[in-house]
Design an enzyme around this catalytic site. Structure first.
Site, PDB file in Angstrom:
ATOM      1  N   CYS A  53      28.420 -23.675  79.644  1.00 11.34           N
ATOM      2  CA  CYS A  53      29.591 -23.239  78.877  1.00 11.34           C
ATOM      3  C   CYS A  53      29.086 -22.765  77.523  1.00 11.34           C
ATOM      4  O   CYS A  53      28.551 -23.559  76.739  1.00 11.34           O
ATOM      5  CB  CYS A  53      30.582 -24.386  78.710  1.00 11.34           C
ATOM      6  SG  CYS A  53      32.009 -23.973  77.664  1.00 11.34           S
ATOM      7  N   GLY A  94      31.064 -24.085  74.621  1.00 13.94           N
ATOM      8  CA  GLY A  94      30.800 -25.521  74.627  1.00 13.94           C
ATOM      9  C   GLY A  94      29.438 -25.855  74.054  1.00 13.94           C
ATOM     10  O   GLY A  94      29.274 -26.859  73.343  1.00 13.94           O
ATOM     11  N   GLU A 134      35.404 -27.855  81.729  1.00 12.81           N
ATOM     12  CA  GLU A 134      36.153 -26.774  81.088  1.00 12.81           C
ATOM     13  C   GLU A 134      37.619 -26.761  81.487  1.00 12.81           C
ATOM     14  O   GLU A 134      37.979 -27.085  82.632  1.00 12.81           O
ATOM     15  CB  GLU A 134      35.531 -25.419  81.437  1.00 12.81           C
ATOM     16  CG  GLU A 134      34.132 -25.212  80.872  1.00 12.81           C
ATOM     17  CD  GLU A 134      33.738 -23.754  80.898  1.00 12.81           C
ATOM     18  OE1 GLU A 134      34.540 -22.910  80.455  1.00 12.81           O
ATOM     19  OE2 GLU A 134      32.636 -23.451  81.382  1.00 12.81           O
ATOM     20  N   CYS A 192      35.015 -16.849  75.791  1.00 13.82           N
ATOM     21  CA  CYS A 192      34.037 -17.392  76.736  1.00 13.82           C
ATOM     22  C   CYS A 192      32.665 -16.868  76.326  1.00 13.82           C
ATOM     23  O   CYS A 192      32.405 -15.668  76.411  1.00 13.82           O
ATOM     24  CB  CYS A 192      34.366 -16.968  78.164  1.00 13.82           C
ATOM     25  SG  CYS A 192      33.142 -17.530  79.370  1.00 13.82           S
ATOM     26  N   HIS A 211      37.423 -27.473  71.612  1.00 12.38           N
ATOM     27  CA  HIS A 211      36.411 -28.333  72.216  1.00 12.38           C
ATOM     28  C   HIS A 211      36.488 -29.738  71.638  1.00 12.38           C
ATOM     29  O   HIS A 211      36.760 -29.915  70.445  1.00 12.38           O
ATOM     30  CB  HIS A 211      35.003 -27.775  71.989  1.00 12.38           C
ATOM     31  CG  HIS A 211      34.726 -26.529  72.751  1.00 12.38           C
ATOM     32  ND1 HIS A 211      34.194 -26.530  74.025  1.00 12.38           N
ATOM     33  CD2 HIS A 211      34.933 -25.228  72.447  1.00 12.38           C
ATOM     34  CE1 HIS A 211      34.078 -25.291  74.454  1.00 12.38           C
ATOM     35  NE2 HIS A 211      34.533 -24.480  73.511  1.00 12.38           N
TER      36      HIS A 211
END
Length: 295
Positions: free
Chosen positions: A227, A230, A218, A75, A169
């Site tokens: 994100c 992301g 997410e 993360c 992703h």
């Protein structure tokens, strides 16, 4: 059992951060769900657990649990909060820090302007890197990238760039993120049968070669205000498609993230903020969560 915690956010992506070095934390999916619940718990997109490392070169290990209780690999926004937490809680004064995550080691450094820069680690693009079943599909080449045309259950078809930055992703380009069908397409992409481990669905609007707007649906959390992985995935996809040039500022609903990629080295810089610190009786919270969500 009483747990001390800090509520933090990185560009609006919010976390409950727990010190598992100086206190005993037995995290379970149910406990993570109870902590993250916005009505019956503290409220968070993810739970971050800081622990002593297993790897000899790491300063700490940190684990990430989504709001649905699932544990994930990485993360980006949480990584920045991890650094701020470690320094504020005086767990370490080292800067930069090396953190052990599920897929390896990452390096993080806090700057004097209260931002944190994260070396995001390895980036991969082959379908198997995001556990994507590409059988009987034909990819379309665009510059250095491969786009995969994926039919969705609602009748839409989306063209996706696949990027693994520890987390998987799938990124698409849209005309306007404000009107993009994030709520409709996001869960259909996230849970599509071709993604064995689910996927984070990114919706990228290119403003110019150094600026994008971004929304991300997410895994296990739904749409978040920002994100980090992301943002990195979107920038990398845009560069590979010949649409962007490093560095790129990613404008999210929670704030700006700054991404640089030279084809090998990928870094992300952004804010990390502590909202408050407190204590919670985790056993009492779980009991209340069970009773209220069972109704």
């Amino acid at each position: 059992m009483i747990w001390s915690f800090s509520k933090m956010h990185g560009a609006g992506n919010d976390f409950v951060v727990l010190d598992g070095v100086r206190q005993s934390i037995d995290m379970t999916p149910e406990r993570a769900r109870a902590l993250a619940h916005r009505q019956f718990g503290i409220g968070a997109d993810q739970i971050l657990l800081v622990e002593a490392p297993n790897h000899p070169q790491a300063d700490f290990r940190y684990r990430i649990f989504n709001a649905d209780g699932s544990e994930v690999e990485h993360c980006g926004n949480g990584a920045r909060c991890f650094v701020r937490f470690v320094h504020e809680q005086k767990l370490s004064s080292r800067n930069p820090l090396k953190a052990e995550i599920a897929t390896g080691l990452i390096t993080l450094e806090e700057a004097d302007d209260a931002t944190v820069t994260v070396n995001m680690g390895q980036t991969r693009f082959e379908p198997e890197a995001v556990a994507f079943d590409s059988s009987d599909l034909t990819g379309t080449r665009e510059h250095d990238d491969t786009l995969w045309s994926l039919p969705l259950a609602n009748g839409d078809t989306v063209n996706l760039s696949l990027v693994a930055i520890s987390n998987p992703h799938a990124v698409q380009i849209v005309d306007d993120v404000a009107t993009a069908p994030v709520a409709a397409q996001g869960p259909l992409i996230e849970q599509h049968r071709r993604f064995a481990n689910r996927v984070n669905a990114g919706f990228m609007q290119i403003l110019d070669s150094h600026n994008i707007n971004l929304r991300v649906y997410e895994r296990g959390a739904g749409e978040t205000l920002a994100c980090g992985t992301g943002a990195c995935a979107a920038v990398v996809a845009g560069i590979r498609r010949g649409r962007l040039q490093s560095p790129v500022t990613v404008h999210t609903r929670g704030g700006d993230l700054h991404i640089a990629w030279d084809g090998t080295q990928l870094t992300m810089r952004g804010p990390a903020v502590t909202v408050f610190s407190s204590e919670i009786n985790i056993d009492r919270l779980v009991t209340q969560y069970r009773n209220r969500t069972a109704l």
